[in-house]
Design a protein around this motif. Structure first.
Motif, PDB file in Angstrom:
ATOM      1  N   ASN A 199       0.527   6.729 -11.736  1.00 45.73           N
ATOM      2  CA  ASN A 199       0.948   7.002 -10.352  1.00 45.73           C
ATOM      3  C   ASN A 199       1.376   5.746  -9.594  1.00 45.73           C
ATOM      4  O   ASN A 199       1.140   5.618  -8.394  1.00 45.73           O
ATOM      5  CB  ASN A 199      -0.174   7.709  -9.573  1.00 45.73           C
ATOM      6  N   ARG A 200       2.010   4.827 -10.299  1.00 44.46           N
ATOM      7  CA  ARG A 200       2.560   3.643  -9.654  1.00 44.46           C
ATOM      8  C   ARG A 200       4.082   3.762  -9.588  1.00 44.46           C
ATOM      9  O   ARG A 200       4.700   4.476 -10.370  1.00 44.46           O
ATOM     10  CB  ARG A 200       2.159   2.385 -10.434  1.00 44.46           C
ATOM     11  N   HIS A 201       4.662   3.038  -8.640  1.00 43.77           N
ATOM     12  CA  HIS A 201       6.113   3.073  -8.480  1.00 43.77           C
ATOM     13  C   HIS A 201       6.772   2.446  -9.705  1.00 43.77           C
ATOM     14  O   HIS A 201       6.407   1.343 -10.126  1.00 43.77           O
ATOM     15  CB  HIS A 201       6.516   2.307  -7.225  1.00 43.77           C
ATOM     16  N   SER A 342      -4.072  -1.092  -0.586  1.00 40.33           N
ATOM     17  CA  SER A 342      -3.344  -0.461  -1.685  1.00 40.33           C
ATOM     18  C   SER A 342      -1.968   0.027  -1.246  1.00 40.33           C
ATOM     19  O   SER A 342      -0.958  -0.208  -1.919  1.00 40.33           O
ATOM     20  CB  SER A 342      -4.166   0.714  -2.242  1.00 40.33           C
ATOM     21  N   VAL A 343      -1.931   0.699  -0.098  1.00 40.59           N
ATOM     22  CA  VAL A 343      -0.651   1.216   0.395  1.00 40.59           C
ATOM     23  C   VAL A 343       0.291   0.077   0.752  1.00 40.59           C
ATOM     24  O   VAL A 343       1.497   0.136   0.475  1.00 40.59           O
ATOM     25  CB  VAL A 343      -0.869   2.148   1.604  1.00 40.59           C
ATOM     26  N   ARG A 344      -0.267  -1.004   1.345  1.00 38.39           N
ATOM     27  CA  ARG A 344       0.584  -2.139   1.701  1.00 38.39           C
ATOM     28  C   ARG A 344       1.228  -2.754   0.459  1.00 38.39           C
ATOM     29  O   ARG A 344       2.416  -3.069   0.458  1.00 38.39           O
ATOM     30  CB  ARG A 344      -0.230  -3.194   2.445  1.00 38.39           C
ATOM     31  N   ARG A 345       0.436  -2.922  -0.587  1.00 40.95           N
ATOM     32  CA  ARG A 345       0.982  -3.505  -1.816  1.00 40.95           C
ATOM     33  C   ARG A 345       2.028  -2.589  -2.445  1.00 40.95           C
ATOM     34  O   ARG A 345       3.066  -3.049  -2.925  1.00 40.95           O
ATOM     35  CB  ARG A 345      -0.146  -3.784  -2.808  1.00 40.95           C
ATOM     36  N   ARG A 346       1.727  -1.291  -2.434  1.00 37.61           N
ATOM     37  CA  ARG A 346       2.698  -0.347  -2.990  1.00 37.61           C
ATOM     38  C   ARG A 346       3.996  -0.369  -2.171  1.00 37.61           C
ATOM     39  O   ARG A 346       5.090  -0.321  -2.717  1.00 37.61           O
ATOM     40  CB  ARG A 346       2.108   1.068  -3.013  1.00 37.61           C
ATOM     41  N   TRP A 347       3.839  -0.438  -0.850  1.00 37.06           N
ATOM     42  CA  TRP A 347       5.018  -0.469   0.006  1.00 37.06           C
ATOM     43  C   TRP A 347       5.849  -1.720  -0.251  1.00 37.06           C
ATOM     44  O   TRP A 347       7.081  -1.670  -0.306  1.00 37.06           O
ATOM     45  CB  TRP A 347       4.615  -0.398   1.470  1.00 37.06           C
ATOM     46  N   ASN A 348       5.184  -2.865  -0.432  1.00 35.79           N
ATOM     47  CA  ASN A 348       5.916  -4.100  -0.705  1.00 35.79           C
ATOM     48  C   ASN A 348       6.774  -3.968  -1.956  1.00 35.79           C
ATOM     49  O   ASN A 348       7.916  -4.435  -2.003  1.00 35.79           O
ATOM     50  CB  ASN A 348       4.941  -5.269  -0.860  1.00 35.79           C
ATOM     51  N   VAL A 349       6.215  -3.342  -2.995  1.00 38.44           N
ATOM     52  CA  VAL A 349       6.963  -3.143  -4.238  1.00 38.44           C
ATOM     53  C   VAL A 349       8.137  -2.202  -4.004  1.00 38.44           C
ATOM     54  O   VAL A 349       9.271  -2.466  -4.424  1.00 38.44           O
ATOM     55  CB  VAL A 349       6.034  -2.592  -5.344  1.00 38.44           C
ATOM     56  N   ILE A 350       7.866  -1.102  -3.338  1.00 36.38           N
ATOM     57  CA  ILE A 350       8.919  -0.104  -3.094  1.00 36.38           C
ATOM     58  C   ILE A 350      10.039  -0.701  -2.254  1.00 36.38           C
ATOM     59  O   ILE A 350      11.223  -0.558  -2.570  1.00 36.38           O
ATOM     60  CB  ILE A 350       8.320   1.133  -2.394  1.00 36.38           C
ATOM     61  N   GLU A 351       9.675  -1.384  -1.173  1.00 33.28           N
ATOM     62  CA  GLU A 351      10.673  -1.961  -0.289  1.00 33.28           C
ATOM     63  C   GLU A 351      11.551  -2.972  -1.014  1.00 33.28           C
ATOM     64  O   GLU A 351      12.762  -3.027  -0.819  1.00 33.28           O
ATOM     65  CB  GLU A 351       9.977  -2.626   0.896  1.00 33.28           C
ATOM     66  N   ALA A 352      10.907  -3.786  -1.865  1.00 29.99           N
ATOM     67  CA  ALA A 352      11.668  -4.805  -2.582  1.00 29.99           C
ATOM     68  C   ALA A 352      12.615  -4.195  -3.603  1.00 29.99           C
ATOM     69  O   ALA A 352      13.740  -4.666  -3.787  1.00 29.99           O
ATOM     70  CB  ALA A 352      10.701  -5.771  -3.271  1.00 29.99           C
ATOM     71  N   CYS A 353      12.176  -3.125  -4.252  1.00 35.81           N
ATOM     72  CA  CYS A 353      12.978  -2.503  -5.310  1.00 35.81           C
ATOM     73  C   CYS A 353      14.141  -1.686  -4.763  1.00 35.81           C
ATOM     74  O   CYS A 353      15.261  -1.773  -5.270  1.00 35.81           O
ATOM     75  CB  CYS A 353      12.108  -1.577  -6.157  1.00 35.81           C
ATOM     76  N   LEU A 361      11.706   5.501   1.845  1.00 35.48           N
ATOM     77  CA  LEU A 361      10.872   6.519   2.484  1.00 35.48           C
ATOM     78  C   LEU A 361      10.246   7.460   1.462  1.00 35.48           C
ATOM     79  O   LEU A 361       9.080   7.830   1.560  1.00 35.48           O
ATOM     80  CB  LEU A 361      11.709   7.307   3.496  1.00 35.48           C
ATOM     81  N   ARG A 362      11.033   7.841   0.472  1.00 38.18           N
ATOM     82  CA  ARG A 362      10.501   8.715  -0.571  1.00 38.18           C
ATOM     83  C   ARG A 362       9.385   7.995  -1.346  1.00 38.18           C
ATOM     84  O   ARG A 362       8.335   8.568  -1.644  1.00 38.18           O
ATOM     85  CB  ARG A 362      11.620   9.131  -1.519  1.00 38.18           C
ATOM     86  N   GLY A 363       9.620   6.741  -1.646  1.00 37.65           N
ATOM     87  CA  GLY A 363       8.626   5.969  -2.386  1.00 37.65           C
ATOM     88  C   GLY A 363       7.337   5.767  -1.628  1.00 37.65           C
ATOM     89  O   GLY A 363       6.250   5.868  -2.188  1.00 37.65           O
ATOM     90  N   VAL A 364       7.438   5.476  -0.321  1.00 37.78           N
ATOM     91  CA  VAL A 364       6.219   5.223   0.445  1.00 37.78           C
ATOM     92  C   VAL A 364       5.412   6.505   0.622  1.00 37.78           C
ATOM     93  O   VAL A 364       4.175   6.465   0.650  1.00 37.78           O
ATOM     94  CB  VAL A 364       6.536   4.569   1.800  1.00 37.78           C
ATOM     95  N   ALA A 365       6.058   7.651   0.735  1.00 41.84           N
ATOM     96  CA  ALA A 365       5.321   8.915   0.839  1.00 41.84           C
ATOM     97  C   ALA A 365       4.528   9.173  -0.437  1.00 41.84           C
ATOM     98  O   ALA A 365       3.356   9.577  -0.398  1.00 41.84           O
ATOM     99  CB  ALA A 365       6.299  10.062   1.096  1.00 41.84           C
ATOM    100  N   GLN A 366       5.142   8.894  -1.573  1.00 38.67           N
ATOM    101  CA  GLN A 366       4.445   9.062  -2.851  1.00 38.67           C
ATOM    102  C   GLN A 366       3.301   8.072  -2.979  1.00 38.67           C
ATOM    103  O   GLN A 366       2.220   8.402  -3.473  1.00 38.67           O
ATOM    104  CB  GLN A 366       5.441   8.888  -3.998  1.00 38.67           C
ATOM    105  N   ALA A 367       3.525   6.840  -2.501  1.00 37.25           N
ATOM    106  CA  ALA A 367       2.491   5.812  -2.600  1.00 37.25           C
ATOM    107  C   ALA A 367       1.277   6.159  -1.752  1.00 37.25           C
ATOM    108  O   ALA A 367       0.131   6.012  -2.180  1.00 37.25           O
ATOM    109  CB  ALA A 367       3.059   4.462  -2.174  1.00 37.25           C
ATOM    110  N   ALA A 368       1.506   6.615  -0.515  1.00 35.65           N
ATOM    111  CA  ALA A 368       0.391   6.968   0.362  1.00 35.65           C
ATOM    112  C   ALA A 368      -0.418   8.110  -0.222  1.00 35.65           C
ATOM    113  O   ALA A 368      -1.648   8.108  -0.199  1.00 35.65           O
ATOM    114  CB  ALA A 368       0.922   7.334   1.743  1.00 35.65           C
ATOM    115  N   SER A 369       0.274   9.090  -0.779  1.00 33.78           N
ATOM    116  CA  SER A 369      -0.409  10.227  -1.383  1.00 33.78           C
ATOM    117  C   SER A 369      -1.241   9.799  -2.587  1.00 33.78           C
ATOM    118  O   SER A 369      -2.392  10.210  -2.749  1.00 33.78           O
ATOM    119  CB  SER A 369       0.626  11.281  -1.803  1.00 33.78           C
ATOM    120  N   ALA A 370      -0.662   8.930  -3.432  1.00 37.78           N
ATOM    121  CA  ALA A 370      -1.375   8.476  -4.627  1.00 37.78           C
ATOM    122  C   ALA A 370      -2.583   7.629  -4.259  1.00 37.78           C
ATOM    123  O   ALA A 370      -3.654   7.742  -4.863  1.00 37.78           O
ATOM    124  CB  ALA A 370      -0.424   7.682  -5.525  1.00 37.78           C
TER     125      ALA A 370
END
Length: 383
Positions: A199-201, A342-353, A361-370
């Motif tokens: 469940n990681r990006h 956890s969400v901040r780190r996931r968001w950093n990855v998603i935003e950079a990619c 937006l799609r990525g951060v919604a999945q990250a928050a849920s996970a």
């Protein structure tokens, strides 16, 4: 640190021969900047593959004070090639180069985010990156004898795992310096499956990250490059690891193994053989980067402080905060803190990619849920 600090923004492709020579001289003079990520070759290759890449050239009281290659995603400033960049900071003389906060202020983004900052970062409790250092006297044998004496059970288990693998599947062999594009695609496939399974990006889904690994591996530079080490058992691939290397530093980057062979620890066996073979080739520092994976403590005898931070412009709130606040409040104070991290780190990855707002937006919604599902799972286990 005093003195008037100014910045000039350029395209990385505009580096002059004098700039490249100065960059390389500053980098070579500071042991803290030994990592291949600080090499000018890494920045130039990343700038050709990525988008939104720029170079900040700092001066303090008119005196050259450093270079910082970076990229923008909307209003956010990130290190160049993030999230494919384990170490970052200003390449310049230690006594005058900008601190993290000075860099963030002069680059004038709504948000400045780093996770492996090397350099002055006042007020931030540092994290640690981990390295194996091979002594010149005694080499690998001396290092391994010390590790085995300290963690006998662990290394005996790995020796036994190798014997079991050979008995069940056939002879275990390791190759280093592999630069096969087809093998790299196989590694990326295994990593993408792992990201989805956990469940990681998937950082390779955006495309440019794949191109970067291929470009680094294809680059022809003296004393800098990327390659893979491959472990096979009975002729079948069991584990692959993509690494970046420069000088005497060998940076383990993307490991992958065949899940059905997990019981044999093929990834650990590959790392052990890579250290042995690499030390024979002259590498002395084997870098595992920032992260708390438990196995690292068995291998690593050197740590380097790095800062993980997000700096916001005055008056701005965290863009994700409101969207996730209600979820975090339900988790309780301590779990909420872990969830935010956890969400901040996931968001950093998603935003950079992700190059588009829709993808982010799609990525951060999945990250928050996970992240919430993971926190709830821990709570149920604890109860």
């Amino acid at each position: 640190m005093t003195g008037e600090l100014t910045v000039d923004i350029r395209d990385i492709g505009e580096l002059t021969p004098e700039d490249r020579a100065q960059w390389s001289a500053w980098q070579a003079a500071d042991p803290d900047l030994d990592s291949p990520y600080f090499r000018v070759e890494f920045a130039e290759i990343a700038a050709r593959i990525g988008f939104g890449c720029k170079l900040a050239i700092f001066r303090r009281d008119g005196v050259p004070a450093g270079y910082f290659p970076y990229q923008r995603r909307g209003g956010t400033v990130l290190p160049i090639a993030a999230p494919m960049n384990d170490y970052h900071g200003v390449i310049g003389p230690r006594d005058i180069r900008p601190s993290l906060y000075e860099t963030a202020y002069l680059l004038d983004g709504a948000r400045f985010s780093v996770n492996g900052w090397v350099g002055l970062a006042p007020g931030i409790t540092p994290n640690e990156s981990f390295r194996t250092t091979i002594p010149d006297e005694g080499g690998y044998d001396a290092w391994y004898a010390g590790r085995r004496a300290a963690y006998g059970k662990y290394f005996k288990d790995k020796e036994r795992a190798r014997r079991s693998m050979e008995t069940e599947f056939g002879e275990v062999q390791v190759r280093m310096g592999v630069r096969d594009p087809v093998m790299l695609d196989e590694l990326i496939r295994l990593k993408s499956e792992q990201y989805r399974r956990t469940n990681r990006h998937d950082i390779f889904a955006c495309g440019w990250t794949r191109e970067l690994l291929h470009a680094l591996m294809a680059a022809d530079h003296p004393d800098f490059g990327a390659s893979m080490a491959v472990l096979t058992a009975g002729g079948q691939v069991a584990a692959i690891e993509y690494s970046l290397h420069a000088g005497k530093r060998y940076h383990f980057w993307f490991p992958a193994y065949v899940p059905s062979l997990a019981r044999c620890s093929p990834g650990i066996l590959l790392s052990m053989e890579t250290i042995r073979m690499g030390s024979e080739q002259g590498y002395r520092d084997f870098d595992y980067g920032f992260g708390g994976e438990a196995y690292k403590r068995y291998f690593c005898d050197t740590v380097q402080p790095v800062a993980e931070a997000t700096v916001f412009r005055h008056g701005l709130s965290e863009t994700m905060g409101r969207a996730a606040a209600s979820l975090m409040s339900l988790a309780g104070e301590e779990r909420g803190r872990r969830l935010r991290q956890s969400v901040r780190r996931r968001w950093n990855v998603i935003e950079a990619c992700e190059p588009t707002a829709t993808g982010r937006l799609r990525g951060v919604a999945q990250a928050a849920s996970a992240a919430l599902a993971k926190a709830n799972g821990r709570a149920k286990t604890a109860s």
